[in-house]
Design a protein around this motif. Sequence first.
Motif, mmCIF file in Angstrom:
data_model
loop_
_atom_site.group_PDB
_atom_site.id
_atom_site.type_symbol
_atom_site.label_atom_id
_atom_site.label_comp_id
_atom_site.label_asym_id
_atom_site.label_seq_id
_atom_site.Cartn_x
_atom_site.Cartn_y
_atom_site.Cartn_z
ATOM 1 N N ALA A 1 7.725 0.941 0.106
ATOM 2 C CA ALA A 1 6.722 0.509 -0.878
ATOM 3 C C ALA A 1 7.089 -0.847 -1.458
ATOM 4 O O ALA A 1 6.271 -1.772 -1.493
ATOM 5 C CB ALA A 1 6.601 1.552 -1.992
ATOM 6 N N PHE B 1 1.610 -4.210 -1.197
ATOM 7 C CA PHE B 1 1.672 -3.303 -2.328
ATOM 8 C C PHE B 1 2.161 -4.008 -3.595
ATOM 9 O O PHE B 1 1.571 -3.855 -4.666
ATOM 10 C CB PHE B 1 2.560 -2.103 -2.004
ATOM 11 N N ILE C 1 -3.615 1.428 -2.072
ATOM 12 C CA ILE C 1 -3.158 2.759 -1.639
ATOM 13 C C ILE C 1 -4.149 3.364 -0.655
ATOM 14 O O ILE C 1 -3.772 3.943 0.361
ATOM 15 C CB ILE C 1 -2.944 3.684 -2.855
ATOM 16 N N THR D 1 1.992 7.470 1.096
ATOM 17 C CA THR D 1 0.909 7.477 0.111
ATOM 18 C C THR D 1 1.387 8.066 -1.216
ATOM 19 O O THR D 1 1.084 7.542 -2.291
ATOM 20 C CB THR D 1 -0.290 8.283 0.649
ATOM 21 N N TYR E 1 3.785 5.547 -2.967
ATOM 22 C CA TYR E 1 2.995 4.485 -3.609
ATOM 23 C C TYR E 1 2.314 5.043 -4.864
ATOM 24 O O TYR E 1 2.285 4.407 -5.918
ATOM 25 C CB TYR E 1 1.915 3.969 -2.643
ATOM 26 N N SER E 2 1.770 6.261 -4.719
ATOM 27 C CA SER E 2 1.073 6.869 -5.856
ATOM 28 C C SER E 2 2.019 7.102 -7.030
ATOM 29 O O SER E 2 1.646 6.882 -8.178
ATOM 30 C CB SER E 2 0.443 8.208 -5.447
#
Lengths: 309, 277
Positions: free
Chosen positions: B61, B67, B230, B244, B247-248
Amino acid sequence: MATVSETSTPAVKVKKSRRRGGIFDPTSILGYFMMLPAMVVLILFFAYPLGFEIYSSLTDMTLGNDAKFIGFDNYGSLLADPEFLTAAKNSFVYVTAVQLGKFVLGLGIAILLHQKLVARGFWRAVVLVPYAMPGFVAYLVWKLFYNPDVGSLNIILTKIGLIDAPIAFLGDRDWAMPAVIFATIWRGFPFWAIMFLAALQAVPKELYEAAAVDGANAWQRFKNISLPGIRPVVLVVFLISTINTINSFEAIWLTTAGGPSDATVILPIFAYRGLTSFNIGQSAAAALSLVPVALIFTYFILKRMKKDQ
Amino acid sequence: MARKNVKFSLFKYTMLMFVAIFVLYPVYYMITLSLRSQASLWSNPTLLPASDSSLENYRAAFASVEFTTSLKNSVIVCSSATILALVFGVMAAYSLTILKFRGRDTMGRVIIIAFLTPGALLFIPFAVIMANLNLSNSLKGLVLVYLSFMVPLATYLLLGFFRSLPPELEEAARIDGANRLQALWFVLVPLIAPGLISVAIITFTGAYNELLYSLVINVSPSVRTVPVAILNLSVADEVPWGRTMAYSSVAAIPIMVLYFLGQRFVVEGLQTGSVKG
């Protein structure tokens, strides 16, 4: 000395002009000046886009093409479009079920938090967690939770023996809508719970004590004291939350994107699909179909606020 | 009687435990999954933290320029829009509650109508207008679009705080020799400081969580916000779940901590806005 007379005379003048309501007296000018930024924003980024949308819904506008005025043809073809009718129906089912769920869960948890508790602040913070989690994150987590191959709901259900084969909750016509509704309730109920709790706490304790002295049981106290106490809050929370739920593009887009085969298409998703196929006139008309609902709600909120003042 | 109380306590706390599991499980799930590779998800389906957990997804990430750029974009857009919305909101809420002038009620109604307008109503014209103005694919453009819902939201919430002040206060300050603006700045604004904090948190997170406008208006990677970045991790139907979720987590945890720290203010803001507004 000059300052004294300056401060005292306008005060008198202001009082007088309040009655006349002149637009050039100092208070009015200050008022307009202070409203100016907000009003400029709303004219440029609210009224103008809305006007533009109404105009484009009456044309055959597509991206990059000159628009030709076609009257209400877009609205006519919407009403003849089965996908639009499905979207309207789905929106109704989705919003009704979500709001009912939030109400029941919100009220139940508010009553629970209203009891005598050790560390009530801690529990209230816990209940706020879904609300604090960004929506786009929450719905991605729920999508993973429902996943047939790796999601933990299927792991749990298989382990306790409720199902033999994994269910694709979001990929199944019958399961997709309930699954999305449940995720939306999870994310939205804390707002209701917190509001109900505040309303319950605002009811004077003496009322309960007096009722207890008069021999009212717990249910009678709840029905006759708590419920009337929270009624005004229920109304405002219901209206605001319903507008937000009608609007919930991300809840659907991030989980099912409207599928499987339109089973969870709601109006914002329908309009978005229209935009991605560059059919601006048509999708503007679809988006504007939200207006009647929004207007009804706005009317009730404004009426309610007038009563408060 | 005492036994009944013990039973009731047991019931209360059992219910609370269920609520806590219901509410916290998705957070636990997000974090445990963020520590796992895609292959391990398939080969080792488990509900507990897996033995092959690693921070690899987080490393990926922060190594991803797309990102980190989206994080920076989100912070720039949301903080500028929040500051503008707060300033405009204080000015508007002040004049709608303290000052009396012709057209005031109409303007107040316009604010409420804008507040209640679903965002899904306006994304289509925004897409066209911003493209025509050459403002799509820019952070500036997104700030302007966000103001369309943040200014009414901030004003609506602040109205509740201004109304909760005793009206004599402003008059007293003026009798003491302050002019209107001095009374606003030195007397009223400090008194609604908690309100400002709560409105700042609520509007900032509102903008941070916004997906639809950002998706429609800012398409190119250099100006994407976090939710869109995302979303773009997934290619077709293939979602790299571990990444995912990592990142979340990076996107969600600072916001959740902010909510937790400002909890008192947020709750007060929501209640003042909705109950008294």
